[in-house]
Design an enzyme around this catalytic site. Structure first.
Site, PDB file in Angstrom:
ATOM      1  N   ASP A  22      29.065  30.676  -8.436  1.00 42.93           N
ATOM      2  CA  ASP A  22      30.473  30.290  -8.589  1.00 42.93           C
ATOM      3  C   ASP A  22      31.253  30.298  -7.285  1.00 42.93           C
ATOM      4  OD1 ASP A  22      30.481  29.917 -11.407  1.00 42.93           O
ATOM      5  OD2 ASP A  22      30.286  32.078 -11.616  1.00 42.93           O
ATOM      6  N   HIS A  54      25.752  39.731  -8.802  1.00 42.60           N
ATOM      7  CA  HIS A  54      24.988  39.096  -9.870  1.00 42.60           C
ATOM      8  C   HIS A  54      24.209  40.142 -10.643  1.00 42.60           C
ATOM      9  CE1 HIS A  54      22.437  36.296 -12.006  1.00 42.60           C
ATOM     10  NE2 HIS A  54      23.386  35.400 -11.739  1.00 42.60           N
TER      11      HIS A  54
HETATM   12  C1  LIG Z   1      28.278  39.276 -12.180  1.00 37.46           C
HETATM   13  C2  LIG Z   1      28.580  40.731 -12.524  1.00 37.46           C
HETATM   14  C3  LIG Z   1      29.187  40.799 -13.914  1.00 37.46           C
HETATM   15  C4  LIG Z   1      27.259  41.473 -12.525  1.00 37.46           C
HETATM   16  O1  LIG Z   1      27.544  42.775 -12.529  1.00 37.46           O
HETATM   17  P1  LIG Z   1      26.610  43.967 -12.995  1.00 37.46           P
HETATM   18  O2  LIG Z   1      25.254  43.813 -12.464  1.00 37.46           O
HETATM   19  O3  LIG Z   1      26.769  44.120 -14.456  1.00 37.46           O
HETATM   20  O4  LIG Z   1      27.273  45.125 -12.237  1.00 37.46           O
HETATM   21  P2  LIG Z   1      28.566  45.878 -12.657  1.00 37.46           P
HETATM   22  O5  LIG Z   1      29.655  44.986 -13.112  1.00 37.46           O
HETATM   23  O6  LIG Z   1      28.138  46.963 -13.581  1.00 37.46           O
HETATM   24  O7  LIG Z   1      28.982  46.509 -11.273  1.00 37.46           O
HETATM   25  C5  LIG Z   1      28.176  47.468 -10.539  1.00 37.46           C
HETATM   26  C6  LIG Z   1      29.001  47.994  -9.380  1.00 37.46           C
HETATM   27  O8  LIG Z   1      29.231  46.961  -8.428  1.00 37.46           O
HETATM   28  C7  LIG Z   1      30.603  46.675  -8.318  1.00 37.46           C
HETATM   29  N1  LIG Z   1      30.788  45.243  -8.304  1.00 37.46           N
HETATM   30  C8  LIG Z   1      30.082  44.343  -9.025  1.00 37.46           C
HETATM   31  N2  LIG Z   1      30.542  43.112  -8.779  1.00 37.46           N
HETATM   32  C9  LIG Z   1      31.546  43.257  -7.893  1.00 37.46           C
HETATM   33  C10 LIG Z   1      32.397  42.342  -7.278  1.00 37.46           C
HETATM   34  N3  LIG Z   1      32.311  41.057  -7.542  1.00 37.46           N
HETATM   35  N4  LIG Z   1      33.326  42.813  -6.429  1.00 37.46           N
HETATM   36  C11 LIG Z   1      33.412  44.118  -6.163  1.00 37.46           C
HETATM   37  N5  LIG Z   1      32.617  45.054  -6.716  1.00 37.46           N
HETATM   38  C12 LIG Z   1      31.689  44.606  -7.582  1.00 37.46           C
HETATM   39  C13 LIG Z   1      31.247  47.246  -9.572  1.00 37.46           C
HETATM   40  O9  LIG Z   1      32.603  47.557  -9.378  1.00 37.46           O
HETATM   41  C14 LIG Z   1      30.397  48.473  -9.800  1.00 37.46           C
HETATM   42  O10 LIG Z   1      30.798  49.449  -8.899  1.00 37.46           O
HETATM   43  P3  LIG Z   1      30.752  51.008  -9.324  1.00 37.46           P
HETATM   44  O11 LIG Z   1      29.300  51.294  -9.575  1.00 37.46           O
HETATM   45  O12 LIG Z   1      31.334  51.695  -8.160  1.00 37.46           O
HETATM   46  O13 LIG Z   1      31.569  51.103 -10.582  1.00 37.46           O
HETATM   47  C15 LIG Z   1      29.535  41.349 -11.490  1.00 37.46           C
HETATM   48  O14 LIG Z   1      28.961  41.339 -10.204  1.00 37.46           O
HETATM   49  C16 LIG Z   1      30.875  40.671 -11.478  1.00 37.46           C
HETATM   50  O15 LIG Z   1      31.714  40.963 -12.332  1.00 37.46           O
HETATM   51  N6  LIG Z   1      31.109  39.720 -10.517  1.00 37.46           N
HETATM   52  C17 LIG Z   1      32.334  39.009 -10.468  1.00 37.46           C
HETATM   53  C18 LIG Z   1      32.371  37.951 -11.563  1.00 37.46           C
HETATM   54  C19 LIG Z   1      31.450  36.788 -11.275  1.00 37.46           C
HETATM   55  O16 LIG Z   1      31.397  36.269 -10.172  1.00 37.46           O
HETATM   56  N7  LIG Z   1      30.742  36.350 -12.308  1.00 37.46           N
HETATM   57  C20 LIG Z   1      29.852  35.205 -12.227  1.00 37.46           C
HETATM   58  C21 LIG Z   1      28.432  35.628 -12.387  1.00 37.46           C
HETATM   59  S1  LIG Z   1      27.313  34.288 -12.057  1.00 37.46           S
END
Ligand SMILES: CC(C)(COP(=O)(O)OP(=O)(O)OC[C@H]1O[C@@H](n2cnc3c(N)ncnc32)[C@H](O)[C@@H]1OP(=O)(O)O)[C@@H](O)C(=O)NCCC(=O)NCCS
Length: 407
Positions: free
Chosen positions: A344, A293
């Site tokens: 989710d 998140h």
């Molecule tokens: C929700 C989300 C967008 C938030 O992400 P964020 O805070 O912007 O973090 P980032 O996407 O920049 O990711 C940071 C790191 O964690 C990792 N990471 C984040 N979510 C991950 C996941 N669901 N599975 C595996 N690795 C994950 C990324 O690969 C990244 O790794 P790195 O630093 O080695 O490149 C992200 O966790 C995600 O894409 N989750 C899956 C989609 C989802 O469930 N969305 C619903 C949100 S309510």
């Protein structure tokens, strides 16, 4: 965290510019990393003042207008929560009855919209259908462009009442069935399940679904809510702002994740495949849907309820396979990445066990989030300032134009 006062994203760029000792980053982006790191994805940027909801990511606390989500999940109803989000306080008995009556009187979507939906390709994605149908509602509403609070509250009622009707109608239409007429004496949750399946849901399912709607109602400045504020900040009408919000919610990194969680579970297939599947995905740097998140560093408080619901519906249906696989994925992700499930993750197996088609999970998110969107739009209209941030220009300057036949 960088605070903007009161609302403008422009300030963040001014702050960054001020801190840049070498002069304007707009003119000379020598150290673009400073600005980019501070503003990428607007993480930590406070872009609006709001009393609707707050997320405490460090402690895993979500509140709506001061009330903890756990309290509302246990004691409130979706309609009462809707009142709370729009008016900033819990309703009195007669106020709640009046709102419920007004909502039920508006359950039926305009016949023209339903008729046009029958012409849509049956393969259309339900979120695209919802986005298009909500945009069409504007045509059949004389008050659509009135942004006064009084008129906007009426529009908020119509949208909250009719979006479930539209989502359920599409499920029927795409399966070659006639949409089911909403029952005026039922609440939104019961009515939606009834219209979607054509039969009354069990009391347990209806109650559980009502709480699901409460849990998804608001989440501060998430991507779709911010979108609705940006659009309404131009004083565009509420239908337009909500249409844009639906588009934002449809993305797989936002509301679309719940459908992808279930697709992943089905793809994994069996418990014994969970460990190798997740290991392979992580090795390939793939994201596991429903995990992680942008704000919560602890468990998403909504996931606490949905985990319980997934278990309950699975046990009632006599099939706990998807719930157990979800638990296993959660355990692996905690172990390997220190990451937790978000809203989710368990909603996927909950809806699946309730017999809801996969691609309807995100529209269900929307029929709840409409309450938060409209709350934020009301707030935006009430104290409006155009949302107009700046971009840090990192392209070239002073290029000389050459006619097309000269290069
Ligand atoms: C929700 C989300 C967008 C938030 O992400 P964020 O805070 O912007 O973090 P980032 O996407 O920049 O990711 C940071 C790191 O964690 C990792 N990471 C984040 N979510 C991950 C996941 N669901 N599975 C595996 N690795 C994950 C990324 O690969 C990244 O790794 P790195 O630093 O080695 O490149 C992200 O966790 C995600 O894409 N989750 C899956 C989609 C989802 O469930 N969305 C619903 C949100 S309510």
């Amino acid at each position: 965290m960088v605070y903007l006062s009161p609302i403008s994203l422009f300030d963040i760029f001014r702050i960054i510019k001020t801190e840049d000792k070498r002069g304007s980053i707009m003119d000379k982006p020598k150290d673009t990393a400073t600005a980019t790191a501070a503003t990428a994805g607007l993480r930590g940027v406070v872009a609006a003042q709001s009393s609707i909801g707050d997320v405490d990511g460090e402690n895993g606390v979500l509140i709506y207008q001061g009330y903890n989500i756990h309290d509302l999940a246990e004691h409130s109803t979706f309609e009462e929560t809707v009142f709370l989000l729009w008016h900033g306080r819990l309703p009195k008995k007669d106020e709640l009855e009046a709102l419920k009556k007004e909502i039920s009187e508006n359950y039926e979507a305009p016949a023209e919209v339903i008729a046009l939906m029958k012409e849509f390709p049956k393969s259309a994605d339900p979120m695209d259908v919802l986005r298009t149908a909500v945009s069409m509602l504007d045509f059949y509403d004389d008050g659509a462009h009135d942004t006064s609070r009084e008129a906007s509250l009426k529009l908020a009622v119509k949208l909250t009442a009719q979006m479930p009707t539209i989502v359920a109608a599409w499920e029927r239409i795409r399966n070659g069935q006639e949409p089911v007429t909403p029952k005026a004496d039922q609440n939104i949750a019961t009515n939606f399940l009834y219209m979607m399946k054509g039969e009354m849901p069990s009391q347990e399912d209806a109650k559980l679904f009502d709480v699901c709607l409460i849990l998804h109602a608001d989440h501060e400045l998430n991507a779709s809510t911010f979108t609705t504020r940006v659009v309404s900040g131009t004083l565009a009408d509420m239908y337009g702002a909500v249409t844009a919000g639906i588009a934002a919610l449809s993305g797989p990194l936002h509301g679309g994740a719940n459908t992808n969680v279930m697709k992943m579970l089905l793809d994994i297939g069996e418990m014994e495949n969970v460990e190798p599947y997740i290991a392979e995905a992580l090795a390939a740097k793939k994201k596991i849907m429903g995990i992680g998140h942008a704000v919560y560093k602890t468990e998403d408080p909504r996931a606490t309820h949905l985990r319980k619901f997934s278990k309950q519906v699975s046990e009632r249906a006599g099939n706990t396979k998807w719930y157990e696989m979800s638990e296993k994925i959660e355990e692996i992700m905690k172990r390997e990445k220190g990451m937790n499930p978000n809203v989710d993750f368990y909603s996927a197996s909950t809806y699946y066990m309730m017999g809801i088609p996969l691609d309807q999970y995100t529209p269900i998110f929307a029929i709840s989030r409409i309450s938060g969107w409209t709350g934020h739009i009301l707030e935006q209209y009430g104290n409006n300032k155009l949302i107009r941030p700046r971009a840090e220009y990192i392209g070239p300057r002073d290029l000389k134009y050459t006619p097309i036949d000269k290069h």
